[in-house]
Design an enzyme around this catalytic site. Structure first.
Site, PDB file in Angstrom:
ATOM      1  N   ASP A 159       2.160  -5.758   7.936  1.00 13.11           N
ATOM      2  CA  ASP A 159       1.020  -4.797   8.002  1.00 13.11           C
ATOM      3  C   ASP A 159      -0.120  -5.737   7.797  1.00 13.11           C
ATOM      4  O   ASP A 159      -0.135  -6.418   6.658  1.00 13.11           O
ATOM      5  CB  ASP A 159       1.120  -3.905   6.756  1.00 13.11           C
ATOM      6  CG  ASP A 159      -0.032  -3.038   6.875  1.00 13.11           C
ATOM      7  OD1 ASP A 159      -1.315  -3.377   7.281  1.00 13.11           O
ATOM      8  OD2 ASP A 159       0.137  -1.739   6.596  1.00 13.11           O
ATOM      9  N   TYR A 187     -10.722  -0.390  11.482  1.00 15.42           N
ATOM     10  CA  TYR A 187     -11.891   0.073  10.573  1.00 15.42           C
ATOM     11  C   TYR A 187     -12.240  -0.813   9.433  1.00 15.42           C
ATOM     12  O   TYR A 187     -13.450  -0.435   8.746  1.00 15.42           O
ATOM     13  CB  TYR A 187     -11.556   1.666  10.378  1.00 15.42           C
ATOM     14  CG  TYR A 187     -10.759   1.971   9.262  1.00 15.42           C
ATOM     15  CD1 TYR A 187     -10.664   1.618   8.019  1.00 15.42           C
ATOM     16  CD2 TYR A 187      -9.574   2.485   9.932  1.00 15.42           C
ATOM     17  CE1 TYR A 187      -9.425   2.036   7.581  1.00 15.42           C
ATOM     18  CE2 TYR A 187      -8.559   2.864   9.208  1.00 15.42           C
ATOM     19  CZ  TYR A 187      -8.435   2.788   7.994  1.00 15.42           C
ATOM     20  OH  TYR A 187      -7.094   2.857   7.279  1.00 15.42           O
ATOM     21  N   LYS A 188     -11.499  -1.655   8.847  1.00 23.61           N
ATOM     22  CA  LYS A 188     -11.788  -2.434   7.674  1.00 23.61           C
ATOM     23  C   LYS A 188     -12.487  -3.689   8.337  1.00 23.61           C
ATOM     24  O   LYS A 188     -13.623  -3.647   8.607  1.00 23.61           O
ATOM     25  CB  LYS A 188     -10.344  -2.872   7.018  1.00 23.61           C
ATOM     26  CG  LYS A 188      -9.741  -1.587   6.409  1.00 23.61           C
ATOM     27  CD  LYS A 188      -8.418  -1.968   5.684  1.00 23.61           C
ATOM     28  CE  LYS A 188      -8.000  -0.618   4.983  1.00 23.61           C
ATOM     29  NZ  LYS A 188      -6.531  -0.739   4.841  1.00 23.61           N
ATOM     30  N   ARG A 241     -12.818  -4.203  -7.021  1.00 26.49           N
ATOM     31  CA  ARG A 241     -12.315  -5.103  -5.749  1.00 26.49           C
ATOM     32  C   ARG A 241     -13.826  -5.162  -4.868  1.00 26.49           C
ATOM     33  O   ARG A 241     -14.526  -4.377  -4.749  1.00 26.49           O
ATOM     34  CB  ARG A 241     -11.598  -4.239  -4.960  1.00 26.49           C
ATOM     35  CG  ARG A 241     -10.898  -4.913  -3.757  1.00 26.49           C
ATOM     36  CD  ARG A 241      -9.852  -3.953  -3.496  1.00 26.49           C
ATOM     37  NE  ARG A 241     -10.337  -2.984  -2.578  1.00 26.49           N
ATOM     38  CZ  ARG A 241      -9.754  -2.133  -1.576  1.00 26.49           C
ATOM     39  NH1 ARG A 241      -8.452  -2.531  -0.936  1.00 26.49           N
ATOM     40  NH2 ARG A 241     -10.327  -1.234  -0.807  1.00 26.49           N
ATOM     41  N   PHE A 265       0.843  -1.110   0.015  1.00 23.61           N
ATOM     42  CA  PHE A 265       0.183   0.053   0.031  1.00 23.61           C
ATOM     43  C   PHE A 265       0.747   1.441  -0.169  1.00 23.61           C
ATOM     44  O   PHE A 265       2.073   1.283   0.723  1.00 23.61           O
ATOM     45  CB  PHE A 265      -0.809  -0.066   1.280  1.00 23.61           C
ATOM     46  CG  PHE A 265      -2.069   1.034   1.015  1.00 23.61           C
ATOM     47  CD1 PHE A 265      -3.110   0.991   0.479  1.00 23.61           C
ATOM     48  CD2 PHE A 265      -1.903   2.089   2.250  1.00 23.61           C
ATOM     49  CE1 PHE A 265      -4.320   1.823   0.547  1.00 23.61           C
ATOM     50  CE2 PHE A 265      -3.018   2.944   2.119  1.00 23.61           C
ATOM     51  CZ  PHE A 265      -3.972   2.798   1.331  1.00 23.61           C
TER      52      PHE A 265
END
Ligand SMILES: *Cc1c(COP(=O)(O)O)cnc(C)c1O
Length: 398
Positions: free
Chosen positions: A185, A210-211, A357, A114
Site C-alpha cells: 500500500d 487524494y493525498k 501529525r 491502516f
C-alpha cells in the site's frame, strides 16, 4: 536540483494566512484544476454528452493517468490503472495474490497498518472461509515472521501514524525467497518518497491520489500489477470494464489484457480531470529532488519543535532514511493541541490515541512555513493555549 519548487508552489491555490501541513491527508487545489474540471463539465459532458467517452477520451483516462503516476513509483507504462477507492483496490490486489498462491492460506500484515487495509483483509478471509487467515505482528517483527506457510505479505510502506518506513526491496526479497507474494500500500509513499516498484520486483501495489497526488476529496485509487503476473491474475472484482470486450456484452467473464483487467466499473471522469491538473505539476519535478527537500523540511521541523516544545515526544524515526514525508509527535492532549493549532492557521491532524501529525509536501511547503509552524506550536505549548473546552470536543473527522 532541476525541480523549481517556487514554480510548483505558485501552481497551487492555497488560502491566505494558512500553513498547510496536511497534504498527506488531502492535497490542496491545483490552480488549473478548477478550470480543468469546468471544461470537463461544460465542454465535454455538457456538449459531447455520451460521445465524450470516445471523443474526449474518457475511457482511456484510467490507463493514461496511471502511466503518469507510474513514473513517480517506478512502474513501467501499462502497469498502473486508476479506479475505485483504495480500500477496494486493497481487496482486489489481495484476492488476486491469494489466488496466485494456491495451497497457502495465511496473509501476514502488521499492527501499524491502516485499519481499513486490515478490515478488508478480514472481510476477504471471512468470504473465502476454508481456513484462510489474517495474521498480524508488530512492524519490527515482520521480517522474522516471513515463513513458507504464508501466501501473501500485505504491508503499507509508510506508517500512517508515525511515518516509519518498511524496507521494501529487502522484504520483497525475503518474501519471494519463501514463495510469498507481496501487496504494497503506497498511500503515504506515492508522491512522498521515491518508490521503485520494478526495481524492487514488487508483485502488487495500490495507493490513493487524494493525498500527496492532490486529486481532491474522493479521487480514485490506483493499482499496479507486475507485468510478469498481469496476464495470469484473475480479478475477484470482475466488473465489465475489466472484461476483454466490455461492449460485446458477453454473459461470460473473460479478463482484459494486462492491467486493464483490474478496472471494475465506470471511472470518475470529473475527479480524473482534477487529477490531470495535479499531474501536470508533478510532471515538472524529479522525485529525487522532492525527497531531498522533504528531508530538509522534516529535519528543520524536528529540530525546531524539539528545542521549543520539550513536552512533545517525537513519534517518527529520527533517521530520515527510516521515515516518509511526515513527522509525528505524541502528547496526551494531542487532540486539543491540534485544534488550537488549526484555530491559529496551522493545519495538521490528529490520530488516536495521542499523535499530532504533520505532513511535508515539497511541491508547496516552504522553509518559512516550517519556522512559522514551529513558532505557533511553541506558543500554544508555552501558554497552554490548548486547554480550552472548544478544543476538546471531537469532530467527526479528526
Ligand atoms: C488513506 C488510506 C486509506 C484510505 O482508503 P480509502 O478507501 O481511499 O478511503 C487506506 N489505506 C491506507 C494505508 C491509507 O493511508
Amino acid at each position: 536540483m532541476t525541480s523549481d519548487f517556487a514554480a510548483t508552489r505558485a501552481a497551487f491555490d492555497l488560502p491566505e494566512g494558512i500553513i498547510y501541513l496536511d497534504g498527506n491527508s488531502l492535497g490542496p487545489l491545483p490552480r488549473a484544476a478548477a478550470e480543468r474540471v469546468r471544461a470537463c463539465v461544460q465542454d465535454e459532458w455538457g456538449q459531447m454528452l455520451i460521445t465524450g467517452w470516445n471523443r474526449a477520451g474518457w475511457m482511456d483516462l484510467p490507463a493514461r493517468l496511471g502511466d503518469r503516476i507510474g513514473r513517480l513509483i517506478g512502474a513501467a507504462p501499462g502497469t498502473v490503472v486508476l479506479g475505485d477507492t483504495l480500500s477496494i483496490k486493497v481487496y482486489q490486489a489481495l484476492a488476486s495474490a491469494l489466488e496466485l498462491n494456491p495451497g497457502r492460506k495465511v496473509i501476514l500484515s502488521d499492527t501499524g497498518n491502516f485499519p481499513s487495509d486490515l478490515y478488508m483483509a478480514d472481510g476477504l478471509v471471512r468470504t473465502l472461509g476454508q481456513g484462510y487467515e489474517l495474521r498480524t505482528v508488530a512492524p519490527e517483527a515482520v521480517e522474522a515472521a516471513i515463513t513458507p506457510d504464508l501466501a501473501v505479505l500485505m504491508l503499507t510502506e509508510v506508517d500512517y501514524r508515525t511515518g516509519r518506513r518498511h524496507d521494501m526491496a529487502r522484504l520483497i526479497a525475503r518474501a519471494h525467497a519463501a514463495g510469498v507474494l507481496v501487496v504494497w500500500d503506497l498511500a503515504h509513499s506515492a508522491g512522498a518518497i521515491p518508490v521503485d516498484l520494478a526495481g524492487a520486483d514488487a508483485d502488487f501495489a495500490v495507493g490513493c491520489t487524494y493525498k500527496y497526488l492532490n486529486s481532491g476529496p474522493g479521487g480514485p485509487a490506483f493499482i499496479y500489477v507486475a507485468p510478469r503476473l498481469a496476464d495470469r491474475v484473475r480479478p475477484a472484482l470482475s466488473g465489465w470494464l475489466g472484461h476483454e470486450a466490455p461492449f460485446a456484452f458477453d454473459l461470460g467473464y473473460r479478463p482484459g489484457r494486462g492491467i486493464e483487467r483490474m478496472r471494475v466499473g465506470t471511472p470518475p471522469v470529473l475527479q480524473m480531470a482534477a487529477l490531470s491538473a495535479s499531474l501536470d505539476i508533478w510532471d515538472r519535478v524529479e522525485m529525487a529532488d522532492v525527497r531531498a527537500r522533504s528531508i530538509d523540511l522534516t529535519e528543520a521541523f524536528i529540530r525546531g519543535v524539539e528545542s521549543a516544545c520539550p513536552a512533545l515526544t517525537l513519534a517518527s524515526p529520527r533517521d530520515p532514511a527510516q521515515r516518509g514525508s511526515q513527522v509525528s509527535f505524541r502528547h496526551p492532549e494531542g487532540y486539543a493541541i491540534m485544534q488550537a493549532l488549526i484555530a491559529r492557521g496551522v493545519i495538521g491532524d490528529f490520530r488516536a490515541p495521542d499523535i499530532l501529525r504533520f505532513g511535508f509536501t515539497p511541491l508547496y511547503t516552504t522553509m518559512d512555513e516550517v519556522a512559522g509552524a514551529v513558532a505557533v506550536l511553541s506558543e500554544v505549548m508555552e501558554k497552554t493555549l490548548w486547554d480550552q473546552p472548544q478544543f476538546k470536543t471531537r469532530a467527526r473527522v479528526t
